[in-house]
Design an enzyme around this catalytic site. Sequence first.
Site, short mmCIF file in Angstrom:
data_model
loop_
_atom_site.label_atom_id
_atom_site.label_comp_id
_atom_site.label_asym_id
_atom_site.label_seq_id
_atom_site.Cartn_x
_atom_site.Cartn_y
_atom_site.Cartn_z
N LYS A 137 -25.96 101.52 -32.00
CA LYS A 137 -26.45 100.15 -32.17
C LYS A 137 -25.90 99.52 -33.46
O LYS A 137 -25.46 98.39 -33.45
CB LYS A 137 -27.99 100.12 -32.24
CG LYS A 137 -28.69 100.56 -30.98
CD LYS A 137 -30.19 100.35 -31.06
CE LYS A 137 -30.86 101.15 -32.17
NZ LYS A 137 -30.80 102.61 -32.00
N ARG A 195 -39.25 97.57 -32.05
CA ARG A 195 -39.37 98.97 -31.65
C ARG A 195 -40.72 99.26 -31.01
O ARG A 195 -40.94 100.37 -30.56
CB ARG A 195 -39.25 99.85 -32.89
CG ARG A 195 -37.91 100.55 -33.07
CD ARG A 195 -37.97 101.17 -34.43
NE ARG A 195 -37.16 102.28 -34.72
CZ ARG A 195 -36.01 102.22 -35.40
NH1 ARG A 195 -35.47 101.08 -35.69
NH2 ARG A 195 -35.41 103.32 -35.76
N ARG A 215 -23.14 111.27 -39.07
CA ARG A 215 -23.16 109.86 -39.51
C ARG A 215 -23.23 109.73 -41.03
O ARG A 215 -24.00 110.42 -41.69
CB ARG A 215 -24.40 109.20 -38.88
CG ARG A 215 -24.65 107.81 -39.36
CD ARG A 215 -25.47 107.06 -38.37
NE ARG A 215 -26.87 107.43 -38.37
CZ ARG A 215 -27.74 106.90 -37.51
NH1 ARG A 215 -27.34 106.03 -36.60
NH2 ARG A 215 -28.99 107.26 -37.56
N ARG A 265 -27.80 109.65 -44.51
CA ARG A 265 -29.15 109.12 -44.64
C ARG A 265 -30.17 110.25 -44.76
O ARG A 265 -30.04 111.25 -44.08
CB ARG A 265 -29.49 108.27 -43.41
CG ARG A 265 -28.81 106.95 -43.42
CD ARG A 265 -28.93 106.24 -42.11
NE ARG A 265 -30.24 106.34 -41.48
CZ ARG A 265 -30.58 105.68 -40.38
NH1 ARG A 265 -29.70 104.86 -39.83
NH2 ARG A 265 -31.76 105.81 -39.86
N ARG A 308 -37.42 111.05 -34.47
CA ARG A 308 -37.17 109.63 -34.21
C ARG A 308 -36.83 109.41 -32.74
O ARG A 308 -37.21 108.39 -32.16
CB ARG A 308 -36.05 109.12 -35.13
CG ARG A 308 -36.57 108.86 -36.53
CD ARG A 308 -35.51 109.02 -37.58
NE ARG A 308 -34.43 108.08 -37.40
CZ ARG A 308 -33.16 108.36 -37.67
NH1 ARG A 308 -32.82 109.55 -38.12
NH2 ARG A 308 -32.24 107.45 -37.52
P1 AMP Z 1 -32.90 102.94 -38.19
O1 AMP Z 1 -31.92 102.66 -39.25
O2 AMP Z 1 -33.01 101.82 -37.19
O3 AMP Z 1 -32.72 104.27 -37.54
O4 AMP Z 1 -34.34 102.99 -38.92
C1 AMP Z 1 -34.61 103.95 -39.90
C2 AMP Z 1 -36.11 104.08 -40.13
O5 AMP Z 1 -36.61 102.81 -40.61
C3 AMP Z 1 -36.92 104.36 -38.88
O6 AMP Z 1 -36.95 105.74 -38.55
C4 AMP Z 1 -38.28 103.83 -39.30
O7 AMP Z 1 -38.93 104.70 -40.21
C5 AMP Z 1 -37.89 102.57 -40.06
N1 AMP Z 1 -37.76 101.41 -39.14
C6 AMP Z 1 -36.63 100.73 -38.86
N2 AMP Z 1 -36.86 99.74 -37.99
C7 AMP Z 1 -38.18 99.80 -37.70
C8 AMP Z 1 -39.03 99.05 -36.84
N3 AMP Z 1 -38.56 98.05 -36.10
N4 AMP Z 1 -40.34 99.40 -36.81
C9 AMP Z 1 -40.84 100.40 -37.55
N5 AMP Z 1 -40.09 101.17 -38.36
C10 AMP Z 1 -38.77 100.87 -38.44
#
Ligand code: AMP
Length: 221
Positions: free
Chosen positions: A15, A90, A129, A163, A174
């Site tokens: 994404k 989400r 990554r 990360r 996740r």
């Molecule tokens: P990502 O970079 O999209 O994988 O997001 C990394 C982390 O940020 C996730 O595992 C959540 O802890 C938090 N996070 C990101 N987007 C959201 C969202 N829309 N709702 C809740 N937590 C989020």
Amino acid sequence: MATYIVLMGMQGAGKGTQAAILSKRLGLPHVTTGGLFRAMEGQDSELAREIQAIMKRGELVPDHITIEVVRQRLAKPDAAQGAIFDGFPRTLPQAQALDALLAELDGQVSLVPLLTLDRKEAIARISARWECTLDPTHVYNLRTNPPKVPGICDIDGAPLRQRPDDTPEAAAKRIDTFFEKTAPLLDYYRQRGVVHEVDASQSIEAVSAALFKLIEANQSA
Ligand code: AMP
């Protein structure tokens, strides 16, 4: 009419990579809640520390905080023509809140491409990554999309890092959360006929080509 696209798919489906490509080509901001939260790392506030702890555990940040971060992001002038959402919404309450926010701007989610990938491949991609320490929308993959110079961002020369939530344990958690909380959202969008599946196991170029085709068809519809 502004264009709002929500990229969906499990962690590791690409994404972030595709949102960055679409953002550049369409001239729309890449709105990544994960990136916005990571940008708060190191901030000296209780909220910022709590968010980093939640992310490290691979859990979701509470809806009200996430929605507020997006509301502030959409208020910036560069989002006047639309946005590419990556990692948001989400949960169902987030999707409903997004609808309400966009309705205030006379807009709506017009397209939800779903990047499909199997779980094993997703975990393999996540472990390879790396992201830019200056701009988290600059994402690399040591297997499929390595930087030209190891450890350095091609775009701004900043160091890359893995990360903290890309450990195999947090990644697996996740992905479980994706199936539990995020996958049900697809029904919400499917009822509107805006969801279109794209096979994310293809090359980055093939996935972007499929996405551009969808966007063109959507714009002329
Ligand atoms: P990502 O970079 O999209 O994988 O997001 C990394 C982390 O940020 C996730 O595992 C959540 O802890 C938090 N996070 C990101 N987007 C959201 C969202 N829309 N709702 C809740 N937590 C989020």
